[in-house]
Structure formats: C-alpha cells, structure tokens
Design a protein around this motif. Structure first.
Motif, PDB file in Angstrom:
ATOM      1  N   LEU A 253       0.826  -1.213   0.000  1.00  0.00           N
ATOM      2  CA  LEU A 253       0.000   0.000   0.000  1.00  0.00           C
ATOM      3  C   LEU A 253       0.857   1.260   0.000  1.00  0.00           C
ATOM      4  CD1 LEU A 253      -3.085   0.588   0.131  1.00  0.00           C
ATOM      5  CD2 LEU A 253      -2.788   0.949   2.589  1.00  0.00           C
ATOM      6  N   PHE A 254       2.060   1.190   0.591  1.00  0.00           N
ATOM      7  CA  PHE A 254       2.904   2.372   0.761  1.00  0.00           C
ATOM      8  C   PHE A 254       4.172   2.302  -0.073  1.00  0.00           C
ATOM      9  CE2 PHE A 254       1.060   1.680   5.164  1.00  0.00           C
ATOM     10  CZ  PHE A 254      -0.018   2.533   4.959  1.00  0.00           C
ATOM     11  N   ASP A 255       4.561   3.455  -0.603  1.00  0.00           N
ATOM     12  CA  ASP A 255       5.857   3.597  -1.268  1.00  0.00           C
ATOM     13  C   ASP A 255       6.916   4.073  -0.290  1.00  0.00           C
ATOM     14  OD1 ASP A 255       4.805   3.034  -3.907  1.00  0.00           O
ATOM     15  OD2 ASP A 255       3.939   5.046  -3.867  1.00  0.00           O
ATOM     16  N   VAL A 256       6.510   4.932   0.641  1.00  0.00           N
ATOM     17  CA  VAL A 256       7.441   5.574   1.567  1.00  0.00           C
ATOM     18  C   VAL A 256       6.860   5.529   2.975  1.00  0.00           C
ATOM     19  CG1 VAL A 256       8.721   7.688   2.120  1.00  0.00           C
ATOM     20  CG2 VAL A 256       8.143   7.179  -0.263  1.00  0.00           C
ATOM     21  N   VAL A 257       7.723   5.253   3.954  1.00  0.00           N
ATOM     22  CA  VAL A 257       7.347   5.360   5.362  1.00  0.00           C
ATOM     23  C   VAL A 257       8.230   6.424   6.002  1.00  0.00           C
ATOM     24  CG1 VAL A 257       7.256   4.199   7.602  1.00  0.00           C
ATOM     25  CG2 VAL A 257       6.591   2.960   5.519  1.00  0.00           C
ATOM     26  N   ILE A 258       7.589   7.424   6.625  1.00  0.00           N
ATOM     27  CA  ILE A 258       8.317   8.469   7.353  1.00  0.00           C
ATOM     28  C   ILE A 258       8.235   8.145   8.835  1.00  0.00           C
ATOM     29  CG2 ILE A 258       8.485  10.930   7.851  1.00  0.00           C
ATOM     30  CD1 ILE A 258       7.175  11.530   5.212  1.00  0.00           C
ATOM     31  N   ALA A 259       9.403   8.014   9.482  1.00  0.00           N
ATOM     32  CA  ALA A 259       9.436   7.613  10.887  1.00  0.00           C
ATOM     33  C   ALA A 259      10.391   8.506  11.666  1.00  0.00           C
ATOM     34  CB  ALA A 259       9.858   6.148  11.010  1.00  0.00           C
ATOM     35  N   ASN A 260      10.058   8.728  12.905  1.00  0.00           N
ATOM     36  CA  ASN A 260      10.905   9.535  13.777  1.00  0.00           C
ATOM     37  C   ASN A 260      12.078   8.714  14.305  1.00  0.00           C
ATOM     38  OD1 ASN A 260      11.570  11.751  15.700  1.00  0.00           O
ATOM     39  ND2 ASN A 260      10.960  10.213  17.212  1.00  0.00           N
ATOM     40  N   ASP A 261      13.288   9.303  14.293  1.00  0.00           N
ATOM     41  CA  ASP A 261      14.446   8.596  14.848  1.00  0.00           C
ATOM     42  C   ASP A 261      15.095   9.365  16.004  1.00  0.00           C
ATOM     43  OD1 ASP A 261      15.797  10.659  13.621  1.00  0.00           O
ATOM     44  OD2 ASP A 261      16.825   9.408  12.134  1.00  0.00           O
ATOM     45  N   ALA A 262      14.384  10.369  16.520  1.00  0.00           N
ATOM     46  CA  ALA A 262      14.916  11.161  17.629  1.00  0.00           C
ATOM     47  C   ALA A 262      14.328  10.677  18.957  1.00  0.00           C
ATOM     48  CB  ALA A 262      14.596  12.639  17.442  1.00  0.00           C
ATOM     49  N   ILE A 263      15.103  10.831  20.015  1.00  0.00           N
ATOM     50  CA  ILE A 263      14.660  10.426  21.351  1.00  0.00           C
ATOM     51  C   ILE A 263      14.066  11.635  22.063  1.00  0.00           C
ATOM     52  CG2 ILE A 263      15.368   9.443  23.557  1.00  0.00           C
ATOM     53  CD1 ILE A 263      15.573   7.517  21.209  1.00  0.00           C
ATOM     54  N   PRO A 264      12.847  11.524  22.555  1.00  0.00           N
ATOM     55  CA  PRO A 264      12.252  12.663  23.281  1.00  0.00           C
ATOM     56  C   PRO A 264      13.036  12.961  24.561  1.00  0.00           C
ATOM     57  CG  PRO A 264      10.597  10.998  22.713  1.00  0.00           C
ATOM     58  CD  PRO A 264      11.929  10.381  22.457  1.00  0.00           C
ATOM     59  N   PRO A 265      12.952  14.183  25.061  1.00  0.00           N
ATOM     60  CA  PRO A 265      13.584  14.510  26.343  1.00  0.00           C
ATOM     61  C   PRO A 265      13.098  13.565  27.442  1.00  0.00           C
ATOM     62  CG  PRO A 265      12.775  16.492  25.258  1.00  0.00           C
ATOM     63  CD  PRO A 265      12.263  15.345  24.463  1.00  0.00           C
ATOM     64  N   LEU A 266      13.993  13.276  28.382  1.00  0.00           N
ATOM     65  CA  LEU A 266      13.702  12.289  29.416  1.00  0.00           C
ATOM     66  C   LEU A 266      12.443  12.639  30.210  1.00  0.00           C
ATOM     67  CD1 LEU A 266      14.538   9.736  30.907  1.00  0.00           C
ATOM     68  CD2 LEU A 266      16.007  11.143  32.373  1.00  0.00           C
ATOM     69  N   ALA A 267      12.272  13.913  30.535  1.00  0.00           N
ATOM     70  CA  ALA A 267      11.090  14.316  31.314  1.00  0.00           C
ATOM     71  C   ALA A 267       9.801  14.014  30.562  1.00  0.00           C
ATOM     72  CB  ALA A 267      11.171  15.804  31.650  1.00  0.00           C
ATOM     73  N   ILE A 268       9.826  14.239  29.248  1.00  0.00           N
ATOM     74  CA  ILE A 268       8.649  13.938  28.415  1.00  0.00           C
ATOM     75  C   ILE A 268       8.425  12.429  28.362  1.00  0.00           C
ATOM     76  CG2 ILE A 268       7.717  14.031  26.067  1.00  0.00           C
ATOM     77  CD1 ILE A 268       7.563  16.712  27.246  1.00  0.00           C
ATOM     78  N   GLN A 269       9.516  11.668  28.182  1.00  0.00           N
ATOM     79  CA  GLN A 269       9.387  10.209  28.155  1.00  0.00           C
ATOM     80  C   GLN A 269       8.754   9.689  29.443  1.00  0.00           C
ATOM     81  OE1 GLN A 269      12.437   7.506  26.607  1.00  0.00           O
ATOM     82  NE2 GLN A 269      13.693   9.304  26.141  1.00  0.00           N
ATOM     83  N   GLN A 270       9.196  10.220  30.572  1.00  0.00           N
ATOM     84  CA  GLN A 270       8.672   9.760  31.862  1.00  0.00           C
ATOM     85  C   GLN A 270       7.192  10.080  32.008  1.00  0.00           C
ATOM     86  OE1 GLN A 270      11.456  11.759  34.437  1.00  0.00           O
ATOM     87  NE2 GLN A 270      12.841   9.989  34.547  1.00  0.00           N
ATOM     88  N   ARG A 271       6.799  11.263  31.530  1.00  0.00           N
ATOM     89  CA  ARG A 271       5.392  11.641  31.607  1.00  0.00           C
ATOM     90  C   ARG A 271       4.526  10.719  30.743  1.00  0.00           C
ATOM     91  NH1 ARG A 271       4.148  17.287  29.321  1.00  0.00           N
ATOM     92  NH2 ARG A 271       5.862  17.822  30.729  1.00  0.00           N
ATOM     93  N   TYR A 272       4.998  10.423  29.531  1.00  0.00           N
ATOM     94  CA  TYR A 272       4.246   9.530  28.653  1.00  0.00           C
ATOM     95  C   TYR A 272       4.246   8.092  29.182  1.00  0.00           C
ATOM     96  CZ  TYR A 272       3.130  12.740  24.840  1.00  0.00           C
ATOM     97  OH  TYR A 272       2.578  13.738  24.092  1.00  0.00           O
ATOM     98  N   ALA A 273       5.374   7.655  29.747  1.00  0.00           N
ATOM     99  CA  ALA A 273       5.461   6.302  30.297  1.00  0.00           C
ATOM    100  C   ALA A 273       4.433   6.089  31.405  1.00  0.00           C
ATOM    101  CB  ALA A 273       6.866   6.028  30.806  1.00  0.00           C
ATOM    102  N   ALA A 274       4.180   7.143  32.179  1.00  0.00           N
ATOM    103  CA  ALA A 274       3.177   7.055  33.237  1.00  0.00           C
ATOM    104  C   ALA A 274       1.778   6.816  32.666  1.00  0.00           C
ATOM    105  CB  ALA A 274       3.186   8.327  34.080  1.00  0.00           C
ATOM    106  N   GLU A 275       1.585   7.187  31.394  1.00  0.00           N
ATOM    107  CA  GLU A 275       0.303   6.975  30.713  1.00  0.00           C
ATOM    108  C   GLU A 275       0.332   5.733  29.834  1.00  0.00           C
ATOM    109  OE1 GLU A 275      -0.310  10.576  28.554  1.00  0.00           O
ATOM    110  OE2 GLU A 275      -0.422  11.837  30.347  1.00  0.00           O
ATOM    111  N   GLY A 276       1.435   4.963  29.908  1.00  0.00           N
ATOM    112  CA  GLY A 276       1.534   3.718  29.145  1.00  0.00           C
ATOM    113  C   GLY A 276       2.004   3.891  27.722  1.00  0.00           C
ATOM    114  N   ALA A 277       2.678   5.004  27.416  1.00  0.00           N
ATOM    115  CA  ALA A 277       3.148   5.270  26.051  1.00  0.00           C
ATOM    116  C   ALA A 277       4.670   5.366  26.026  1.00  0.00           C
ATOM    117  CB  ALA A 277       2.537   6.561  25.519  1.00  0.00           C
TER     118      ALA A 277
END
Length: 323
Positions: A253-277
């Motif tokens: 179905l797809f010719d191209v996939v655009i994906a993120n390869d950057a790591i979010p800031p640790l504080a943001i990661q921790q906040r999202y992890a608390a929500e299961g993401a």
C-alpha cells in the motif's frame, strides 16, 4: 493553455487520510504550501458530543471533521474559539461542542452530511477540501487477543487487552464518491499520523478505499506515530504499524514510510510512560523488507506534549511528491 491553467496544473494534488489530532496538526503545516489539498476524515467516533449527535440524529459523528475544518480555515482566533467551544452548562447542551452542532444543523438543512460539510467549508473559506470517508453511520468493532469482541471506537483502547483486528459495521459501507475521485487523481496520498486502529484503519476499511489507494499512480506515504498508544499499539515498532495495516487491507500500500528517529527529552518520556506510552522505534530494515523507502529524521516538536513537526513533515512530503 493559458498561464493560469498551466500554473493550476503544476500545483500538486495531495490527499491526506486520517483523523484525530495528528491529522489536524499536519494539515496546519500543509495549508501553507501551494497544494490542491483534500482531507479524507474518519467518521467512526462514538464518544462525547460527536457520539451523542451520532446516536440522537442518526448521522456520522462530526468531531474529527470539525477539527480538520478549523485546521484548514483562515479564521480569526475568536471564530476558532467559537467553533471549538464546548458548553459546560445547559439542559441538553452541556458537553456539546458548538462546531458539532453547526455541522449537525447543516446536515439537516442540506439533507446530507457531506453537503453540509461542503457548505461550512465554503463559509470558512478553507484551504482545500474536507470529505468524510463515508456518508454512512459506521460502528468500529475489535476482536481482542482473549477472543472478546468490543464495540465502539471510544471503548476499544480502554479494554486493556491486545487488539487482534478491527472491522467496521456495516462492512460494505460505501466511500464518498468525491473521496474516490480525489484518490484516483492524486499526485500524493498521505496516511497518518494518527491512532492506528481507531483513526486510520476505519478509513481504509471502507469498501474499495484501500484498493483505490493501491491502484492510484500517486506517491503513497505513511507517517508513523512518534509514540505508542496505550490500549492500541503497546510495544509497537514502526514496522509493526505498517504490518498491522497490511494484515487488515492487504500489502504493497505504501511507497514511503516516514518515521521519527529522535529520542524525546527524558522528562517527556517519563510523563508519557506514566500513561503507558513509549517512543516508537524506527526499525528501518524491517520496513524496507516490505518494499518501502524509509525517510527517518527528527520529527519531534516538543512542548507540553509531543507533536509531529508539521513544517518539517510538510516540506518532506512536498519533496517526495515532486520527485
């Protein structure tokens, strides 16, 4: 051919398919570019104001359509606040969104949900065209890993069980004719970003939609989410997203996939992890095995929440469809 006709012909025709916040964020970036833009929007929502109107007025839910109209409109800040205003008081009004009520009124006045959207689009002078994936009222259902069946877009992520597959009822819901025409005439088709099972797949499961995309000569681009979603894509990598779509509607179905390869800031990661993401890992080699070109880059715009960088994504899409 006149100069104006030549200029019009050179403007790329882009179709963007999805729903939810991700689609609106992307469209705010794309509307700044010279594009003939069509947004095809999911109508599977069954929660909140949209769900109430869907049930009481036997109409497709207007919420995702409203958000896309606001994203594409050049309106004064006050008018945007009016369209997004949610009543907090009033018998029968509390919880309703004013923009949803306006779309419901136009549906009754014009006699058709899609016609009502086009009339509001004209009033708002939006940059592009907004179409529902289907004019019918559809229900999203999911079969879970424990064999249970869950009905309703808003309930599916809350069950706490892995999703095996989703499907729509009725399964033969027909696409809007203008949406199929836009797909067949497109130079580029973008799917995502957005909730995999509750925003993207409900569009692709509309009868004939995926086949029309596959048959189109357009450049077909999938934009992967930057974070997993609790109850939907727990533990998913970028290739897991692609493979889930292919399991539902067929491969290639797809010719191209655009994906993120950057790591979010640790504080943001921790906040999202608390929500299961958690961050979606860009497993490039596995994506390439599906015959897709991979564009990996820092797609993050970090504020209080993570969003895709709409400006960067829009420039990337323009480069891809002009190749």
């Amino acid at each position: 051919m006149s100069n104006s006709e030549a200029e019009e012909k050179e403007i790329p025709r882009l179709v963007v398919i999805g729903g939810g916040t991700g689609l609106s964020v992307l469209l705010r970036g794309l509307k700044r570019f010279p594009l003939d833009l069509t947004a095809i929007v999911t109508v599977a929502d069954d929660g909140g104001s949209s769900g109430r109107l869907r049930s009481e007025m036997q109409m497709p839910p207007p919420g995702d359509v409203r958000n896309v109209l606001v994203a594409l409109a050049d309106v004064e800040p006050l008018l945007e606040k009016v369209l997004q205003y949610r009543f907090s008081n009033g018998d029968g009004l509390a919880g309703h969104n004013l923009g949803n009520l306006i779309i419901a009124a136009l549906k009754d006045i014009t006699g058709d949900f899609n016609h009502g959207i086009q009339e509001l689009s004209r009033v708002l002078a939006i940059r592009g065209r907004v179409l529902p994936s289907t004019g019918q009222t559809i229900t999203l259902k999911a079969e879970m890993s424990d064999g249970s069946l869950v009905e309703g877009e808003s309930r599916i992520p809350r069950v706490g069980c892995r999703i095996e597959r989703v499907f729509i009822d009725p399964e033969d819901a027909k696409p809007v004719d203008e949406a199929m025409e836009a797909i067949s005439e497109a130079d580029g088709i973008v799917i995502g970003p957005g909730s995999l099972y509750t925003s993207l797949l409900p569009n692709l499961l509309v009868k004939g939609m995926a086949d029309a995309i596959r048959a189109s000569s357009a450049k077909k681009i999938y934009i992967c989410n930057v974070m997993t979603q609790a109850g939907e894509t727990d533990g998913y990598t970028a290739s897991d997203h692609v493979e889930a779509i292919y399991r539902h509607v067929g491969s290639e179905l797809f010719d191209v996939v655009i994906a993120n390869d950057a790591i979010p800031p640790l504080a943001i990661q921790q906040r999202y992890a608390a929500e299961g993401a958690d961050p979606v890992l860009p497993d490039m080699d596995r994506i390439r095995k599906h015959g897709c070109e991979v564009v990996s880059a820092n797609l993050l715009e970090t504020r209080d929440v993570l969003r895709h960088d709409a400006s960067f994504l829009s420039r990337s899409i323009m480069r891809l469809i002009r190749k």
